[in-house]
Scaffold this motif. Structure first.
Motif, PDB file in Angstrom:
ATOM      1  N   ALA A   1      -5.219   3.596  -6.826  1.00 55.85           N
ATOM      2  CA  ALA A   1      -5.678   4.836  -7.467  1.00 55.85           C
ATOM      3  C   ALA A   1      -4.501   5.688  -7.910  1.00 55.85           C
ATOM      4  O   ALA A   1      -4.519   6.273  -9.001  1.00 55.85           O
ATOM      5  CB  ALA A   1      -6.576   5.614  -6.506  1.00 55.85           C
ATOM      6  N   LEU A   2      -3.460   5.749  -7.069  1.00 57.72           N
ATOM      7  CA  LEU A   2      -2.292   6.553  -7.423  1.00 57.72           C
ATOM      8  C   LEU A   2      -1.568   5.953  -8.621  1.00 57.72           C
ATOM      9  O   LEU A   2      -1.105   6.680  -9.513  1.00 57.72           O
ATOM     10  CB  LEU A   2      -1.351   6.652  -6.219  1.00 57.72           C
ATOM     11  N   ALA A   3      -1.466   4.634  -8.658  1.00 57.61           N
ATOM     12  CA  ALA A   3      -0.852   3.967  -9.815  1.00 57.61           C
ATOM     13  C   ALA A   3      -1.645   4.245 -11.088  1.00 57.61           C
ATOM     14  O   ALA A   3      -1.069   4.450 -12.169  1.00 57.61           O
ATOM     15  CB  ALA A   3      -0.749   2.466  -9.572  1.00 57.61           C
ATOM     16  N   LEU A   4      -2.973   4.270 -10.972  1.00 53.94           N
ATOM     17  CA  LEU A   4      -3.814   4.544 -12.140  1.00 53.94           C
ATOM     18  C   LEU A   4      -3.619   5.974 -12.631  1.00 53.94           C
ATOM     19  O   LEU A   4      -3.504   6.208 -13.841  1.00 53.94           O
ATOM     20  CB  LEU A   4      -5.285   4.313 -11.780  1.00 53.94           C
TER      21      LEU A   4
ATOM     22  N   LYS B   1      -0.424  -2.643 -12.239  1.00 55.38           N
ATOM     23  CA  LYS B   1      -0.231  -2.430 -10.802  1.00 55.38           C
ATOM     24  C   LYS B   1      -1.507  -1.881 -10.168  1.00 55.38           C
ATOM     25  O   LYS B   1      -1.855  -2.221  -9.040  1.00 55.38           O
ATOM     26  CB  LYS B   1       0.935  -1.479 -10.575  1.00 55.38           C
ATOM     27  N   ALA B   2      -2.195  -1.022 -10.905  1.00 55.67           N
ATOM     28  CA  ALA B   2      -3.409  -0.409 -10.378  1.00 55.67           C
ATOM     29  C   ALA B   2      -4.530  -1.421 -10.184  1.00 55.67           C
ATOM     30  O   ALA B   2      -5.318  -1.309  -9.242  1.00 55.67           O
ATOM     31  CB  ALA B   2      -3.871   0.714 -11.318  1.00 55.67           C
ATOM     32  N   PHE B   3      -4.601  -2.424 -11.093  1.00 54.32           N
ATOM     33  CA  PHE B   3      -5.740  -3.334 -11.053  1.00 54.32           C
ATOM     34  C   PHE B   3      -5.378  -4.732 -10.538  1.00 54.32           C
ATOM     35  O   PHE B   3      -6.268  -5.572 -10.372  1.00 54.32           O
ATOM     36  CB  PHE B   3      -6.342  -3.457 -12.453  1.00 54.32           C
TER      37      PHE B   3
ATOM     38  N   GLU C   1       0.807  -1.215   0.000  1.00 54.93           N
ATOM     39  CA  GLU C   1       0.000   0.000   0.000  1.00 54.93           C
ATOM     40  C   GLU C   1       0.847   1.276   0.000  1.00 54.93           C
ATOM     41  O   GLU C   1       0.310   2.377  -0.129  1.00 54.93           O
ATOM     42  CB  GLU C   1      -0.943   0.006   1.203  1.00 54.93           C
ATOM     43  N   LEU C   2       2.186   1.114   0.113  1.00 52.41           N
ATOM     44  CA  LEU C   2       3.065   2.283   0.176  1.00 52.41           C
ATOM     45  C   LEU C   2       4.053   2.370  -0.986  1.00 52.41           C
ATOM     46  O   LEU C   2       4.708   3.399  -1.158  1.00 52.41           O
ATOM     47  CB  LEU C   2       3.855   2.286   1.496  1.00 52.41           C
ATOM     48  N   VAL C   3       4.201   1.297  -1.765  1.00 54.09           N
ATOM     49  CA  VAL C   3       5.292   1.268  -2.750  1.00 54.09           C
ATOM     50  C   VAL C   3       5.157   2.366  -3.798  1.00 54.09           C
ATOM     51  O   VAL C   3       6.157   2.982  -4.186  1.00 54.09           O
ATOM     52  CB  VAL C   3       5.410  -0.122  -3.438  1.00 54.09           C
ATOM     53  N   VAL C   4       3.945   2.637  -4.277  1.00 50.66           N
ATOM     54  CA  VAL C   4       3.781   3.664  -5.303  1.00 50.66           C
ATOM     55  C   VAL C   4       4.041   5.049  -4.703  1.00 50.66           C
ATOM     56  O   VAL C   4       4.710   5.884  -5.310  1.00 50.66           O
ATOM     57  CB  VAL C   4       2.384   3.602  -5.946  1.00 50.66           C
ATOM     58  N   HIS C   5       3.521   5.295  -3.501  1.00 47.84           N
ATOM     59  CA  HIS C   5       3.782   6.564  -2.831  1.00 47.84           C
ATOM     60  C   HIS C   5       5.288   6.782  -2.651  1.00 47.84           C
ATOM     61  O   HIS C   5       5.811   7.874  -2.896  1.00 47.84           O
ATOM     62  CB  HIS C   5       3.097   6.603  -1.463  1.00 47.84           C
TER      63      HIS C   5
ATOM     64  N   TRP D   1       0.142  15.990  -1.142  1.00 41.50           N
ATOM     65  CA  TRP D   1      -0.980  15.885  -0.205  1.00 41.50           C
ATOM     66  C   TRP D   1      -2.170  15.190  -0.873  1.00 41.50           C
ATOM     67  O   TRP D   1      -2.823  14.344  -0.270  1.00 41.50           O
ATOM     68  CB  TRP D   1      -1.393  17.272   0.283  1.00 41.50           C
ATOM     69  N   ILE D   2      -2.423  15.546  -2.135  1.00 45.92           N
ATOM     70  CA  ILE D   2      -3.495  14.858  -2.871  1.00 45.92           C
ATOM     71  C   ILE D   2      -3.163  13.373  -2.998  1.00 45.92           C
ATOM     72  O   ILE D   2      -4.022  12.500  -2.807  1.00 45.92           O
ATOM     73  CB  ILE D   2      -3.690  15.493  -4.259  1.00 45.92           C
ATOM     74  N   GLY D   3      -1.892  13.070  -3.327  1.00 42.96           N
ATOM     75  CA  GLY D   3      -1.483  11.682  -3.457  1.00 42.96           C
ATOM     76  C   GLY D   3      -1.676  10.890  -2.179  1.00 42.96           C
ATOM     77  O   GLY D   3      -2.026   9.702  -2.217  1.00 42.96           O
ATOM     78  N   LYS D   4      -1.465  11.532  -1.042  1.00 44.30           N
ATOM     79  CA  LYS D   4      -1.634  10.843   0.250  1.00 44.30           C
ATOM     80  C   LYS D   4      -3.084  10.420   0.470  1.00 44.30           C
ATOM     81  O   LYS D   4      -3.351   9.435   1.164  1.00 44.30           O
ATOM     82  CB  LYS D   4      -1.173  11.760   1.383  1.00 44.30           C
ATOM     83  N   GLN D   5      -4.025  11.156  -0.130  1.00 41.48           N
ATOM     84  CA  GLN D   5      -5.436  10.830   0.044  1.00 41.48           C
ATOM     85  C   GLN D   5      -5.848   9.619  -0.806  1.00 41.48           C
ATOM     86  O   GLN D   5      -6.934   9.068  -0.599  1.00 41.48           O
ATOM     87  CB  GLN D   5      -6.325  12.033  -0.342  1.00 41.48           C
ATOM     88  N   LEU D   6      -5.006   9.234  -1.760  1.00 40.55           N
ATOM     89  CA  LEU D   6      -5.318   8.134  -2.668  1.00 40.55           C
ATOM     90  C   LEU D   6      -4.663   6.847  -2.191  1.00 40.55           C
ATOM     91  O   LEU D   6      -3.544   6.874  -1.657  1.00 40.55           O
ATOM     92  CB  LEU D   6      -4.841   8.459  -4.081  1.00 40.55           C
TER      93      LEU D   6
END
Length: 267
Positions: free
Chosen positions: A108-111, A264-266, A47-51, A99-104
């Motif tokens: 969703a961020l990968a998408l 990665k997203a799906f 849940e953190l790798v993309v961030h 900050w927006i990315g943290k909310q995803l």
């Protein structure tokens, strides 16, 4: 010391640095998918790798941009008044993007990243220059433009070149000047975005050792060292040869990376 990891990161930094200097894109679109692959393989929290990949990529741009812009500045190509007008909006936008990315969540961020890369690859492949139909706007318009550039760049971990270069071209800025100026804009984007990623990641308890916020420091050090070496070479290449063919090749690579991030997203 995991020397195989160091070798992979060096290769990534070399490719990202050259792309940053050549195309004024910051290298993030190349780095984020590969860093995501590496962090996934090393068992970092899914849940953190993309961030973390986006944050680490964005931090490397602080160093890449300094190295790249020095080479562009020697050619007198950087429009510093434009940099000064766009920078305030960019600093604010680049803080908001993470900050927006943290909310995803990670999917969703990968998408979001995959869609951005696919769009950028199409833009590069078509290579359709926006028609220069106006001049650069006044201060309020430049502030707004900088804010949009900063938000998108901070969200996806890129240098903003795929927005800033077309924007400047649309405003009658010559393409070499637009690329060089975009490289200079990479530093305020990366600075504000990096500080934002550190701040918003400090309370995260699942991060691996050697992390500073969402930034994984060992990857930052190795990639930054390689990219700083290659960015000036990319910048010099941009001034010596037409890059249309290289752009097409690079676009195909970006499509492949976009497919991975869609998966990665799906997955």
């Amino acid at each position: 010391m995991d020397w195989s990891l160091v070798g992979i990161l060096l290769i990534m930094g070399t490719a990202g640095g050259f792309a940053a200097g050549l195309l004024g894109i910051g290298g993030g679109m190349v780095l984020v998918p590969f860093i995501t692959m590496i962090f996934t393989a090393r068992g970092f929290p899914p849940e953190l790798v993309v961030h973390m990949a986006i944050a680490t990529s964005l931090a490397t741009i602080m160093f890449t941009s300094l190295s790249s812009v020095r080479a562009h500045h020697k050619h007198g190509a950087v429009l510093w008044p434009v940099v000064r007008m766009l920078a305030p909006g960019i600093l604010i936008g680049s803080w908001i993007g993470p900050w927006i990315g943290k909310q995803l969540d990670a999917s969703a961020l990968a998408l979001v990243f995959a869609l951005f890369v696919a769009f950028s690859a199409t833009q590069m492949l078509v290579d359709k220059k926006p028609q220069a139909s106006r001049d650069l706007p006044k201060a309020p318009g430049m502030f707004a433009a900088g804010g949009v550039i900063g938000i998108v760049a901070g969200l996806v971990g890129a240098g903003g070149g795929f927005i800033s270069v077309p924007f400047m071209s649309w405003c009658n800025v010559k393409i070499h000047n637009a690329v060089a100026t975009s490289a200079a804009l990479g530093f305020p984007i990366a600075l504000a975005g990096t500080l934002s990623n550190v701040y918003f990641g400090l309370g995260e308890t699942r991060l691996p050792e050697y992390s500073l916020g969402y930034i994984y420091l060992p990857a930052l050090v190795v990639i930054a060292a390689a990219s700083m070496t290659m960015a000036p070479l990319g910048a010099r290449t941009a001034h010596k040869m037409p890059v249309a063919k290289l752009k097409r090749i690079f676009a195909v690579i970006l499509y492949a990376l976009a497919v991975y991030m869609f998966w990665k997203a799906f997955a």
